[in-house]
Design an enzyme around this catalytic site. Structure first.
Site, short mmCIF file in Angstrom:
data_model
loop_
_atom_site.label_atom_id
_atom_site.label_comp_id
_atom_site.label_asym_id
_atom_site.label_seq_id
_atom_site.Cartn_x
_atom_site.Cartn_y
_atom_site.Cartn_z
N ARG A 1 7.94 -4.28 -6.87
CA ARG A 1 8.44 -3.38 -5.82
C ARG A 1 9.94 -3.53 -5.61
O ARG A 1 10.44 -3.36 -4.48
CB ARG A 1 7.71 -3.61 -4.49
N ARG B 1 11.70 -0.13 0.01
CA ARG B 1 12.20 0.09 1.37
C ARG B 1 13.13 -0.99 1.88
O ARG B 1 13.78 -0.80 2.91
CB ARG B 1 11.01 0.23 2.32
N ARG C 1 14.82 8.33 0.01
CA ARG C 1 13.48 8.66 0.52
C ARG C 1 13.57 9.72 1.62
O ARG C 1 12.76 10.66 1.67
CB ARG C 1 12.81 7.38 1.03
N ASP D 1 3.70 5.37 -8.43
CA ASP D 1 2.60 4.77 -7.68
C ASP D 1 1.37 4.71 -8.57
O ASP D 1 1.18 5.58 -9.43
CB ASP D 1 2.29 5.59 -6.42
N TYR E 1 -9.67 2.47 -4.41
CA TYR E 1 -9.07 3.54 -3.61
C TYR E 1 -9.87 4.84 -3.73
O TYR E 1 -10.02 5.58 -2.75
CB TYR E 1 -7.63 3.79 -4.07
#
Length: 361
Positions: free
Chosen positions: A30, A34, A43, A80, A156
């Protein structure tokens, strides 16, 4: 002849192949995310996570941001793991504060049996981004492509989003194992095709993220996760444009299965922070390179403590064998969004400097 610029820094790839290197290479799971203010600005411009992930120009920009800011030894595609089930028609959306959600989770036999490997042209935006990133890297460092493991994707797809107890997917696994195996077979074929398309587009290494493999009971892990990761690895293109394309596997919480992961066919095994690097090296017998495994929370410590933790991890790896080659330094999981960027700079410098010193001792 390759359409891309010659690679200037192949330290990461050499480490994955357990070849001699001048220092221990480093990248972070990652790493484009962020915690970087420049990422947050892009973003915001994109308007949504999927707006960012599906725009090759913006995906390229955020992939390159940490490589530009820090002296990292690899870039990893910004995307992703859930792009594959989205292409299967499950209707992916990211809800602020809740994470990913699927509009059409796999909750009944009909939905499971209708599942198909998606046409790869539905994921062309990913492959376009890979090619663009590789081009704009201009040979600076290698590019990593990635995918979720078949089991992690299934979690998921059945749950409809993230889950702490994985009740729905485990209910299906225990009560209708044939349906679960059907999902996993489809996922394995899709993931292999997806990774191969990334390799064709320019990815120089690939990684399988088995984020939820550690949620399985012993025995079930082998049947429902590891078996299908091996299926993916067997189908991968292991070379392209005359160059070897290494593969990394990472099961979070998978420390008890290291020996089996080392026999999966992958070139490297990622470790979370619960595993001692030296012991992992002894247990895997030098059959694979190891990647990891600093606790991401260590990046909230003082610069001196970050350097001490980096040194401890490097020493630990060296204690498990002869020398320091075959190690890719990384975190034991993804970097926290609250991490100070300055801490990452401290870590990168510490790993590079200390690992050079250790190789001379």
């Amino acid at each position: 002849m390759s359409r891309f610029a010659p690679l200037q820094n192949d330290t990461f790839l050499r480490a994955l192949m357990r070849q001699p290197t001048d220092y221990t290479p480093l990248w972070l799971m990652r790493q484009a995310g962020r915690y970087l203010p420049e990422y947050r600005a892009v973003r915001k411009q994109a308007g949504s996570f999927m707006g960012l992930a599906t725009n090759p120009d913006l995906a390229t920009e955020v992939t390159l941001q940490p490589v530009t800011r820090f002296g990292l030894d690899a870039a990893i595609l910004f995307s992703d793991i859930l792009t594959v089930p989205d292409a299967m028609g499950l209707g992916l959306q990211f809800i602020e504060g809740e994470g990913p959600k699927f509009a059409h989770p796999l909750r009944d036999e009909r939905a499971v049996l209708e599942l198909r490997v998606p046409a790869m042209d539905k994921l062309q935006y990913v492959f376009d981004a890979v090619t663009q990133i590789r081009t704009e890297l201009d040979g600076k460092v290698p590019l990593i492509g990635f995918a979720g493991s078949p089991w992690t994707l299934a979690c998921y797809m059945v749950e409809g989003g993230g889950s702490r107890d994985h009740l729905e997917v485990k209910r299906m696994m225990y009560s209708r194992p044939e349906l679960m195996h059907h999902i996993l077979e489809i996922n394995a074929a899709a993931v292999a095709a997806y990774l191969n398309a990334q390799i064709e587009a320019g990815a120089q290494a690939v990684m399988l993220f088995d984020s939820w493999g550690g949620a399985l009971a012993d025995g079930h892990y082998h049947r429902f996760s590891l078996h299908y990761m091996r299926s993916v690895i067997r189908r991968l293109h292991r070379s392209h444009d005359g160059e070897v394309v290494p593969c990394i596997v990472f099961t979070k919480g998978g420390g008890m299965w290291l020996e089996q992961l080392a026999d999966s066919g992958a070139d490297a095994v990622g470790l979370d922070w619960t595993v001692d690097l030296g012991q992992a090296r002894l247990r895997t017998g030098g059959r694979v390179a190891l990647q990891g495994n600093l606790d991401p929370a260590a990046l909230f410590a003082s610069p001196a403590q970050i350097r001490a933790e980096a040194e401890r991890a490097l020493y630990s790896y060296g204690a498990g064998g002869n020398g320091y080659d075959g190690h890719v330094f990384n975190l034991g999981h993804g970097i926290s969004q609250f991490t100070p960027p300055e801490a990452v700079a401290v870590l990168v410098d510490a790993v590079h400097d200390l690992s050079r010193v250790l190789r001379k001792t």
